[in-house]
Design an enzyme around this catalytic site. Structure first.
Site, short mmCIF file in Angstrom:
data_model
loop_
_atom_site.label_atom_id
_atom_site.label_comp_id
_atom_site.label_asym_id
_atom_site.label_seq_id
_atom_site.Cartn_x
_atom_site.Cartn_y
_atom_site.Cartn_z
N GLU A 276 0.85 -1.21 0.00
CA GLU A 276 0.00 0.00 0.00
C GLU A 276 0.88 1.25 0.00
OE1 GLU A 276 -3.07 -0.36 -0.59
OE2 GLU A 276 -3.04 -2.50 -0.25
N TRP A 279 2.03 1.68 -3.44
CA TRP A 279 0.98 2.28 -4.29
C TRP A 279 1.05 3.81 -4.19
CZ3 TRP A 279 -1.96 0.89 -8.19
CH2 TRP A 279 -2.34 -0.44 -8.34
N TRP A 307 -19.99 11.61 -21.04
CA TRP A 307 -20.63 11.32 -19.76
C TRP A 307 -22.03 11.93 -19.76
CZ3 TRP A 307 -17.75 8.02 -17.02
CH2 TRP A 307 -16.37 8.02 -17.19
N ASN A 342 -10.99 2.41 2.06
CA ASN A 342 -10.50 2.25 0.68
C ASN A 342 -11.48 1.49 -0.21
OD1 ASN A 342 -8.46 2.34 -1.44
ND2 ASN A 342 -8.31 0.14 -1.08
N TRP A 360 -15.39 11.20 -14.01
CA TRP A 360 -14.57 10.94 -12.84
C TRP A 360 -14.00 12.23 -12.26
CZ3 TRP A 360 -9.44 12.41 -13.32
CH2 TRP A 360 -8.93 12.54 -14.61
N TRP A 383 -9.27 7.47 -8.71
CA TRP A 383 -10.42 7.78 -9.56
C TRP A 383 -10.22 7.25 -10.98
CZ3 TRP A 383 -15.35 9.02 -8.86
CH2 TRP A 383 -15.73 9.41 -7.58
C1 LIG Z 1 -11.28 6.75 -5.56
C2 LIG Z 1 -10.14 6.75 -4.58
C3 LIG Z 1 -9.67 7.94 -4.06
C4 LIG Z 1 -8.61 7.96 -3.14
N1 LIG Z 1 -8.16 9.16 -2.65
C5 LIG Z 1 -7.11 9.19 -1.81
C6 LIG Z 1 -6.61 10.42 -1.32
O1 LIG Z 1 -7.09 11.51 -1.65
N2 LIG Z 1 -5.55 10.38 -0.45
C7 LIG Z 1 -4.97 9.21 -0.05
O2 LIG Z 1 -4.02 9.23 0.74
N3 LIG Z 1 -5.41 8.03 -0.52
C8 LIG Z 1 -6.46 7.98 -1.38
N4 LIG Z 1 -6.92 6.78 -1.84
C9 LIG Z 1 -6.20 5.55 -1.47
C10 LIG Z 1 -6.69 4.84 -0.18
O3 LIG Z 1 -8.09 4.72 -0.19
C11 LIG Z 1 -6.27 5.56 1.10
O4 LIG Z 1 -4.90 5.86 1.06
C12 LIG Z 1 -6.50 4.68 2.32
O5 LIG Z 1 -7.87 4.36 2.42
C13 LIG Z 1 -6.04 5.41 3.56
O6 LIG Z 1 -6.31 4.65 4.70
P1 LIG Z 1 -5.14 4.15 5.64
O7 LIG Z 1 -4.20 5.26 5.93
O8 LIG Z 1 -5.78 3.49 6.82
O9 LIG Z 1 -4.44 3.11 4.69
P2 LIG Z 1 -3.59 1.79 4.93
O10 LIG Z 1 -4.36 0.68 4.35
O11 LIG Z 1 -3.12 1.66 6.32
O12 LIG Z 1 -2.33 2.04 3.95
C14 LIG Z 1 -1.14 2.74 4.38
C15 LIG Z 1 -0.86 3.93 3.50
O13 LIG Z 1 -0.62 3.52 2.16
C16 LIG Z 1 -1.10 4.51 1.26
N5 LIG Z 1 -2.12 3.90 0.40
C17 LIG Z 1 -2.95 2.88 0.71
N6 LIG Z 1 -3.71 2.55 -0.36
C18 LIG Z 1 -3.36 3.38 -1.35
C19 LIG Z 1 -3.79 3.54 -2.70
N7 LIG Z 1 -4.72 2.74 -3.25
N8 LIG Z 1 -3.23 4.51 -3.44
C20 LIG Z 1 -2.27 5.32 -2.92
N9 LIG Z 1 -1.82 5.21 -1.65
C21 LIG Z 1 -2.36 4.25 -0.88
C22 LIG Z 1 -1.72 5.62 2.09
O14 LIG Z 1 -0.75 6.63 2.25
C23 LIG Z 1 -2.01 4.92 3.41
O15 LIG Z 1 -2.04 5.78 4.52
C24 LIG Z 1 -8.00 6.74 -2.76
C25 LIG Z 1 -8.48 5.53 -3.29
C26 LIG Z 1 -9.54 5.53 -4.18
C27 LIG Z 1 -10.04 4.22 -4.73
#
Ligand SMILES: Cc1cc2nc3c(=O)[nH]c(=O)nc-3n(C[C@H](O)[C@H](O)[C@H](O)COP(=O)(O)OP(=O)(O)OC[C@H]3O[C@@H](n4cnc5c(N)ncnc54)[C@H](O)[C@@H]3O)c2cc1C
Length: 481
Positions: A276, A279, A307, A342, A360, A383
């Site tokens: 993650e 990512w 759209w 997420n 989107w 997105w």
């Molecule tokens: C439509 C959409 C919009 C999103 N918008 C954002 C946003 O504006 N800001 C944001 O930080 N994340 C975003 N995410 C990614 C993800 O949903 C969040 O990072 C995550 O839910 C944060 O929760 P956590 O800190 O508990 O994550 P954990 O599951 O604990 O993951 C640890 C860290 O990894 C990073 N991470 C995790 N998943 C992703 C991912 N898919 N993409 C990029 N980084 C990731 C984050 O920095 C997160 O804090 C988005 C995902 C989707 C599908």
């Protein structure tokens, strides 16, 4: 006496901060400054959760600097005017900052560099927000990746830097420079907060990291699917967004937790969490290497999509009134807390683009305003992935069914009941499709579905197929839902 300015932006911490440490090490006197930039505060995609998280984090930063004997200077205005003026007032030779990879920030930093150069002041920027930058993780032929799995493999093969030390106390007298008070809340800045705010600041960020690594990381493969509190994920995203924790600190503490994991399942969970974090860097490098994605589809052919969703449908989505319980519960949770899980982000993003057929970009902007962790690179990547037009995207013919998704991630309906009071008494067997019990639906006052999923699925597939260059959809797409 050598004076250096450290300009805080998305690095609101005193520990493991590359530029701050470099400024401290290279000078007799470091001047920490934060600029309130009106261009950012008044941007349409900036909203109360982020502004208030920023304010609280700045208060914490100011206290942390004070406890070390330094003083945070707050100025208001355009950085290209503020920083040259501050350099003249303080006699600073150079301004140091950590790199920011967003297009707006890159252009702003160039203006600042130019304005400083005109008066003979230097500007230096450092890698800090990421472990590996946009030109560091490359294919064998030296090109950048646009697919996550090989990127992740190459990322892991590179060495990971260790955290930078915390700065010490001032080496000479702290400059008596004028500084503005920090606003007590976002109200006067046009960002009144209606949600309960996430705990902000460096101490809160490190505590959240340690709490997660103590136990939840070992069960992350399971816990990441839990929608209700206590969260099985780290909830570190606002801290990584504002730099209230440093990414090297995160990785070094993760490595020591990983080394304590003995069971194979716990090790696998630790590795999933690392993915993650990768990512996050993947999307940062995509934005840095392809800045056009900030406004357009990564796959240019999908900029032609027509759209057809209406403003009323978009509004129903924003307010959690689409009649699809998992979508509405997720949106109401976002509006009330500034946070969304997420999996739910994926579900609501697919629903907006593929069921309501709203672009989107509209959803992306709404998220940026509503999320406490709103981050251009991750949000845009998420997105575009969900809409099927980005890098490494879910193919356009993968269309989540909001009913089966709800049944999978919220089997007993407790998340829906938490956020949709109208459905509080709904039995579990129909909570994700309340329209199947018309009497119950009419009594509880919950919205009927704004569109029919099966009908919209067909329309959406046709919209994508009409684009030249779209791959054909397989005959049956049911297994992709
Ligand atoms: C439509 C959409 C919009 C999103 N918008 C954002 C946003 O504006 N800001 C944001 O930080 N994340 C975003 N995410 C990614 C993800 O949903 C969040 O990072 C995550 O839910 C944060 O929760 P956590 O800190 O508990 O994550 P954990 O599951 O604990 O993951 C640890 C860290 O990894 C990073 N991470 C995790 N998943 C992703 C991912 N898919 N993409 C990029 N980084 C990731 C984050 O920095 C997160 O804090 C988005 C995902 C989707 C599908």
């Amino acid at each position: 006496m050598k004076t250096v300015i450290h300009w805080f932006r998305r690095d609101l911490r005193v520990t493991d901060n590359t530029s701050l440490w470099q400024a401290y090490s290279a000078s007799d006197r470091v001047i920490p400054v934060f600029c309130w930039d009106d261009a950012i505060l008044s941007a349409p995609d900036v909203g109360p959760p982020r502004v208030n998280f920023l304010l609280r984090s700045l208060e914490a930063l100011s206290r942390n600097l004070e406890s070390l004997g330094h003083r945070l200077i707050i100025r208001h205005g355009r950085p290209e005017a503020i920083l040259p003026a501050l350099a003249r007032e303080s006699g600073a030779e150079t301004v140091y900052a950590n790199k920011d990879y967003e297009p707006y920030a890159i252009a702003r930093d160039e203006r600042v560099r130019g304005a400083l150069a005109e008066q003979g002041t230097g500007f230096r920027s450092f890698k800090d927000a990421v472990v590996h930058e946009e030109r560091e993780v490359l294919t064998r032929t030296g090109t950048v990746f646009s697919v996550f799995t090989p990127y992740s493999r190459a990322w892991k093969a590179l060495p990971i830097a260790t955290p930078v030390p915390r700065i010490g106390g001032p080496k000479s007298a702290v400059a008596a420079l004028p500084s503005l008070p920090l606003p007590g809340s976002g109200d006067g800045l046009g960002h009144p907060l209606t949600q309960t705010l996430f705990e902000a600041g460096e101490r809160a960020g490190l505590a959240a990291l340690d709490r997660f690594l103590e136990s939840r990381v070992f069960d992350y493969d399971h816990g990441r699917n839990v929608l209700l509190e206590p969260s099985g994920t780290s909830q570190l995203s606002p801290h990584l967004r504002f730099g209230t924790v440093g990414v090297r600190t995160v990785l070094s503490r993760w490595a020591s937790a990983r080394s304590q994991a003995t069971a194979a399942a716990a090790q696998k969970s630790c590795d999933t969490w690392l993915s993650e974090l990768i990512w996050r860097e993947f999307y940062i490098q995509i934005l840095a290497n392809h800045p056009r994605v900030a406004s357009r589809a990564f796959r240019p052919e999908y900029d032609q999509l027509q759209w057809e969703g209406t403003d009323a449908q978009f509004e129903a989505w924003c307010q959690g009134q689409t009649g699809y319980p998992i979508v509405d519960a997720a949106m109401r949770c976002l509006n009330a807390t500034g946070w969304m899980h997420n999996r739910l982000r994926m579900i609501v993003a697919m629903f907006l683009t593929k069921d309501l057929m709203v672009s989107w970009q509209r959803g992306e902007r709404y998220f940026m305003r509503a999320l406490v962790d709103g981050d251009l690179a991750a949000n845009n990547g998420g997105w575009q992935w969900s809409a099927g037009c980005g890098t490494d995207a879910a193919p356009y013919f993968r269309i989540f069914n909001p009913v089966t998704q709800g049944q999978k991630c919220d089997p007993d309906g407790s998340f829906v009941r938490r956020w949709i009071p109208e459905l509080r008494d709904s039995p579990a067997d129909c909570i994700h499709e309340p329209w199947t019990r018309p009497l119950l639906l009419s009594r509880c006052g919950y919205a009927p579905p704004v569109v029919q999923h099966d009908v919209q699925r067909g329309r959406c597939l046709a919209m994508f197929k009409a684009i030249k260059g779209s791959p054909p959809a397989p005959e049956s797409t049911a297994s992709l839902e």
